[in-house]
Scaffold this motif. Structure first.
Motif, PDB file in Angstrom:
ATOM      1  N   GLY A  73       1.031  -1.491  -0.051  1.00  8.91           N
ATOM      2  CA  GLY A  73       0.098   0.162  -0.119  1.00  8.91           C
ATOM      3  C   GLY A  73       0.668   1.226  -0.382  1.00  8.91           C
ATOM      4  N   ALA A  74       1.999   1.032   0.320  1.00  9.60           N
ATOM      5  CA  ALA A  74       2.332   2.576   0.819  1.00  9.60           C
ATOM      6  C   ALA A  74       3.487   2.955  -0.631  1.00  9.60           C
ATOM      7  CB  ALA A  74       3.780   2.762   1.691  1.00  9.60           C
ATOM      8  N   THR A  75       3.776   1.212  -0.981  1.00  6.66           N
ATOM      9  CA  THR A  75       4.246   2.092  -2.742  1.00  6.66           C
ATOM     10  C   THR A  75       3.244   2.429  -3.597  1.00  6.66           C
ATOM     11  OG1 THR A  75       5.021   0.104  -3.009  1.00  6.66           O
ATOM     12  CG2 THR A  75       6.831   1.949  -2.104  1.00  6.66           C
ATOM     13  N   ALA A  76       2.187   1.896  -3.901  1.00  9.46           N
ATOM     14  CA  ALA A  76       0.848   1.777  -4.760  1.00  9.46           C
ATOM     15  C   ALA A  76       0.683   2.861  -5.587  1.00  9.46           C
ATOM     16  CB  ALA A  76      -0.404   1.448  -3.600  1.00  9.46           C
ATOM     17  N   ILE A  77       0.787   4.039  -5.505  1.00  8.41           N
ATOM     18  CA  ILE A  77       0.702   5.555  -5.688  1.00  8.41           C
ATOM     19  C   ILE A  77       1.598   6.527  -6.333  1.00  8.41           C
ATOM     20  CG2 ILE A  77      -0.775   8.086  -6.194  1.00  8.41           C
ATOM     21  CD1 ILE A  77      -2.827   5.224  -5.639  1.00  8.41           C
ATOM     22  N   ASN A  78       2.532   6.664  -5.105  1.00  9.32           N
ATOM     23  CA  ASN A  78       4.147   7.750  -5.245  1.00  9.32           C
ATOM     24  C   ASN A  78       4.833   7.199  -6.066  1.00  9.32           C
ATOM     25  OD1 ASN A  78       5.032   5.513  -3.482  1.00  9.32           O
ATOM     26  ND2 ASN A  78       4.637   6.463  -1.922  1.00  9.32           N
ATOM     27  N   GLU A  80       4.351   4.479  -9.434  1.00  7.69           N
ATOM     28  CA  GLU A  80       3.770   5.514  -9.941  1.00  7.69           C
ATOM     29  C   GLU A  80       3.514   6.654 -10.638  1.00  7.69           C
ATOM     30  OE1 GLU A  80       0.443   2.643 -11.603  1.00  7.69           O
ATOM     31  OE2 GLU A  80       0.404   1.394 -10.049  1.00  7.69           O
ATOM     32  N   ILE A  81       3.361   7.533  -9.438  1.00  4.13           N
ATOM     33  CA  ILE A  81       4.052   8.952  -9.983  1.00  4.13           C
ATOM     34  C   ILE A  81       5.143   9.054 -10.870  1.00  4.13           C
ATOM     35  CG2 ILE A  81       3.959  11.582  -9.132  1.00  4.13           C
ATOM     36  CD1 ILE A  81       1.345   9.943  -7.291  1.00  4.13           C
ATOM     37  N   GLU A  82       6.557   8.396  -9.855  1.00  6.82           N
ATOM     38  CA  GLU A  82       7.793   8.959 -10.003  1.00  6.82           C
ATOM     39  C   GLU A  82       8.014   7.994 -11.400  1.00  6.82           C
ATOM     40  OE1 GLU A  82       9.375   8.541  -5.117  1.00  6.82           O
ATOM     41  OE2 GLU A  82       9.343   6.692  -6.684  1.00  6.82           O
ATOM     42  N   LYS A  83       7.798   6.869 -11.679  1.00  6.41           N
ATOM     43  CA  LYS A  83       8.157   6.228 -13.033  1.00  6.41           C
ATOM     44  C   LYS A  83       7.405   6.976 -14.173  1.00  6.41           C
ATOM     45  CE  LYS A  83       6.998   2.171 -11.212  1.00  6.41           C
ATOM     46  NZ  LYS A  83       6.754   0.608 -11.331  1.00  6.41           N
ATOM     47  N   GLY A  84       6.146   7.942 -13.642  1.00  2.00           N
ATOM     48  CA  GLY A  84       5.428   8.135 -15.105  1.00  2.00           C
ATOM     49  C   GLY A  84       4.182   7.803 -15.577  1.00  2.00           C
ATOM     50  N   THR A  85       4.629   5.957 -14.849  1.00  2.01           N
ATOM     51  CA  THR A  85       2.690   5.045 -15.288  1.00  2.01           C
ATOM     52  C   THR A  85       1.748   5.588 -14.759  1.00  2.01           C
ATOM     53  OG1 THR A  85       3.206   3.954 -13.788  1.00  2.01           O
ATOM     54  CG2 THR A  85       4.456   3.241 -15.481  1.00  2.01           C
ATOM     55  N   LEU A  86       1.193   6.253 -13.801  1.00  5.26           N
ATOM     56  CA  LEU A  86       0.312   6.824 -13.792  1.00  5.26           C
ATOM     57  C   LEU A  86      -0.451   8.094 -14.653  1.00  5.26           C
ATOM     58  CD1 LEU A  86      -2.314   6.180 -11.457  1.00  5.26           C
ATOM     59  CD2 LEU A  86      -1.354   8.106  -9.874  1.00  5.26           C
ATOM     60  N   ARG A  87       0.260   8.422 -15.144  1.00 10.08           N
ATOM     61  CA  ARG A  87      -0.004   9.840 -15.851  1.00 10.08           C
ATOM     62  C   ARG A  87      -0.325   9.128 -17.416  1.00 10.08           C
ATOM     63  NH1 ARG A  87       4.896  13.871 -15.770  1.00 10.08           N
ATOM     64  NH2 ARG A  87       5.693  12.406 -15.178  1.00 10.08           N
ATOM     65  N   LEU A 158      -3.948   2.202   5.158  1.00 13.97           N
ATOM     66  CA  LEU A 158      -3.489   2.303   5.571  1.00 13.97           C
ATOM     67  C   LEU A 158      -1.988   2.898   5.267  1.00 13.97           C
ATOM     68  CD1 LEU A 158      -2.095   4.192   8.198  1.00 13.97           C
ATOM     69  CD2 LEU A 158      -1.873   2.498   9.335  1.00 13.97           C
ATOM     70  N   GLY A 159      -1.373   2.078   4.306  1.00 18.27           N
ATOM     71  CA  GLY A 159      -0.722   1.721   3.712  1.00 18.27           C
ATOM     72  C   GLY A 159      -0.383   3.265   2.281  1.00 18.27           C
ATOM     73  N   TYR A 160      -1.627   3.379   1.752  1.00 16.01           N
ATOM     74  CA  TYR A 160      -2.393   3.475   1.041  1.00 16.01           C
ATOM     75  C   TYR A 160      -2.111   5.587   1.634  1.00 16.01           C
ATOM     76  CZ  TYR A 160      -4.292   0.217  -2.748  1.00 16.01           C
ATOM     77  OH  TYR A 160      -4.163  -0.505  -3.918  1.00 16.01           O
ATOM     78  N   ILE A 161      -2.703   5.764   2.690  1.00 15.79           N
ATOM     79  CA  ILE A 161      -2.621   6.542   2.820  1.00 15.79           C
ATOM     80  C   ILE A 161      -1.217   7.493   2.569  1.00 15.79           C
ATOM     81  CG2 ILE A 161      -3.090   8.350   5.378  1.00 15.79           C
ATOM     82  CD1 ILE A 161      -5.776   6.266   5.831  1.00 15.79           C
ATOM     83  N   ILE A 162      -0.680   6.423   3.799  1.00 13.05           N
ATOM     84  CA  ILE A 162       0.887   6.691   3.139  1.00 13.05           C
ATOM     85  C   ILE A 162       1.003   7.097   1.346  1.00 13.05           C
ATOM     86  CG2 ILE A 162       2.820   5.901   3.858  1.00 13.05           C
ATOM     87  CD1 ILE A 162       1.962   4.262   6.362  1.00 13.05           C
ATOM     88  N   SER A 163       0.746   6.685   0.927  1.00 16.09           N
ATOM     89  CA  SER A 163       1.341   6.715  -0.329  1.00 16.09           C
ATOM     90  C   SER A 163       0.705   7.487  -0.870  1.00 16.09           C
ATOM     91  CB  SER A 163       0.742   5.621  -1.150  1.00 16.09           C
ATOM     92  OG  SER A 163       1.539   5.492  -2.106  1.00 16.09           O
ATOM     93  N   LEU A 284      -8.791  11.462  -4.686  1.00 15.81           N
ATOM     94  CA  LEU A 284      -9.308  12.412  -6.225  1.00 15.81           C
ATOM     95  C   LEU A 284      -8.448  13.288  -6.145  1.00 15.81           C
ATOM     96  CD1 LEU A 284     -12.775  10.296  -5.294  1.00 15.81           C
ATOM     97  CD2 LEU A 284     -11.075  10.491  -7.245  1.00 15.81           C
ATOM     98  N   ARG A 285      -8.900  14.092  -4.819  1.00 17.97           N
ATOM     99  CA  ARG A 285      -8.299  15.656  -5.197  1.00 17.97           C
ATOM    100  C   ARG A 285      -6.456  15.359  -5.301  1.00 17.97           C
ATOM    101  NH1 ARG A 285     -11.312  19.001  -3.163  1.00 17.97           N
ATOM    102  NH2 ARG A 285     -10.578  20.411  -2.665  1.00 17.97           N
ATOM    103  N   MET A 286      -5.649  14.630  -5.429  1.00 21.44           N
ATOM    104  CA  MET A 286      -4.285  15.176  -5.291  1.00 21.44           C
ATOM    105  C   MET A 286      -4.025  15.151  -6.591  1.00 21.44           C
ATOM    106  SD  MET A 286      -2.322  10.821  -4.990  1.00 21.44           S
ATOM    107  CE  MET A 286      -0.885  11.654  -4.647  1.00 21.44           C
ATOM    108  N   ASP A 287      -2.352  15.976  -6.792  1.00 20.19           N
ATOM    109  CA  ASP A 287      -1.986  16.630  -8.814  1.00 20.19           C
ATOM    110  C   ASP A 287      -0.939  15.354  -8.786  1.00 20.19           C
ATOM    111  OD1 ASP A 287      -0.446  17.222  -9.810  1.00 20.19           O
ATOM    112  OD2 ASP A 287       0.561  18.427  -8.887  1.00 20.19           O
ATOM    113  N   LEU A 288      -1.402  14.697  -9.870  1.00 18.12           N
ATOM    114  CA  LEU A 288      -0.717  12.891 -10.101  1.00 18.12           C
ATOM    115  C   LEU A 288       0.322  13.663 -11.244  1.00 18.12           C
ATOM    116  CD1 LEU A 288      -3.978  11.320 -11.703  1.00 18.12           C
ATOM    117  CD2 LEU A 288      -2.957  11.476  -9.040  1.00 18.12           C
ATOM    118  N   ARG A 289       0.719  15.005 -11.182  1.00 16.85           N
ATOM    119  CA  ARG A 289       1.817  15.611 -11.871  1.00 16.85           C
ATOM    120  C   ARG A 289       3.814  14.889 -11.438  1.00 16.85           C
ATOM    121  NH1 ARG A 289       1.436  21.103 -13.403  1.00 16.85           N
ATOM    122  NH2 ARG A 289       0.445  20.754 -11.124  1.00 16.85           N
TER     123      ARG A 289
END
Length: 289
Positions: A73-78, A80-87, A158-163, A284-289
């Motif tokens: 969970g802690a690396t689920a979102i951030n 992918e933002i770092e690698k650019g795959t989320l965009r 909980l890990g998602y919240i951290i991420s 839903l509100r975060m900046d994904l850049r």
């Protein structure tokens, strides 16, 4: 949502964290059952078999899968933002809610598979030790899996919240490990000391009162530790009667334990929903850049 689920499920199965932790768990399980067999210990009843599964799966299994859950969970979102795959993913015709929902569902399925694997190993182990394989054993094993899955889902959330809060995935991993150490190791020890101070470290120590106080304090002060709430629930799966020197242990079942502890089950479910609500709101509100 299905696109996000399929993508994340395949990625999760390829991650080294999953297979390394599962490998360590297997290395801990197999020698444990072998040592029990070598000592001549035989398991003759379903109650003894479930107790052995609880001690192994809810002990080592829950600890290692818990680490896996919060790290996933802690690396689920951030990450992918770092690698650019989320965009890239968001450029497809998929909504944010569908994406995060599919990702979370995939992680849940991966954890379920990990729990089922450990349960199968556990059942094979207790069968090797002589336990009868009955419907009761299978049913209670599934109930145990269900409780553990609730705890693991809460840790993923909980890990998602951290991420969604910590931008760097490496920093998020460090934060997750610190939380695991403080919340899941230090705080339970403090609560047990508080209970011992009130009941055992007195002029008239009372062990039964200590056990009740531990259960009460764990519910009140460790509501944010899902594995502890499971311990409280499972403590009512058996009842001890008779003298201390010759106790009689009766196995009542995990279903009975769940019915006896609706508050702890409600804490598991409620806090998971709170964590998920925070996660979805932030994503839903975060900046994904």
């Amino acid at each position: 949502m299905f696109w996000g689920f399929e993508l994340e499920f395949k990625q999760s199965l390829r991650t080294k964290k999953l297979w390394v932790i599962l490998g360590v768990m297997m290395l801990l399980y197999v020698p444990g059952f072998y040592l029990q067999k070598s000592s001549g210990r035989e398991i003759e009843t379903v109650g003894e078999a479930i107790s052995a599964l609880i001690n192994s799966i809810n002990g080592l299994g829950a600890f290692f899968i818990g680490i896996l859950a919060i790290l996933i969970g802690a690396t689920a979102i951030n990450s992918e933002i770092e690698k650019g795959t989320l965009r890239v993913a968001m450029s497809k015709p998929i909504k944010r809610l569908g994406y995060i929902g599919g990702k979370f569902l995939a992680h849940t399925v991966v954890l379920l598979l990990a729990l089922l694997l450990t349960t199968v190993i556990g059942i094979i182990g207790v069968a090797w030790l002589g336990a009868p394989i009955t419907g009761k054993l299978v049913t209670d094993s599934l109930l145990l899996n269900g409780l553990l899955l609730l705890a693991m889902i809460q840790l993923v959330a909980l890990g998602y919240i951290i991420s969604t809060t910590v931008k760097s995935s490496s920093t998020a991993l460090g934060v997750a490990l610190v939380i695991m150490f403080v919340v899941f190791m230090i705080m339970p020890a403090i609560v047990q000391f508080m209970a011992a101070k009130d009941t055992l470290l007195t002029e008239n120590p009372d062990f039964e009162a200590y056990q009740e106080k531990v259960k009460d304090y764990q519910t009140k002060y460790l509501f944010y530790v899902p594995t502890t709430q499971i311990d409280v629930i499972l403590s009512d799966a058996t009842v001890v009667r008779g003298d201390i020197g010759r106790p009689e242990i009766e196995y009542l079942g995990i279903g009975h334990a769940i019915r006896e502890n609706p508050v702890n089950l409600g804490i598991l479910l409620g806090l998971t929903l709170v964590y998920l609500g925070i996660t979805f709101y932030r994503f839903l509100r975060m900046d994904l850049r």
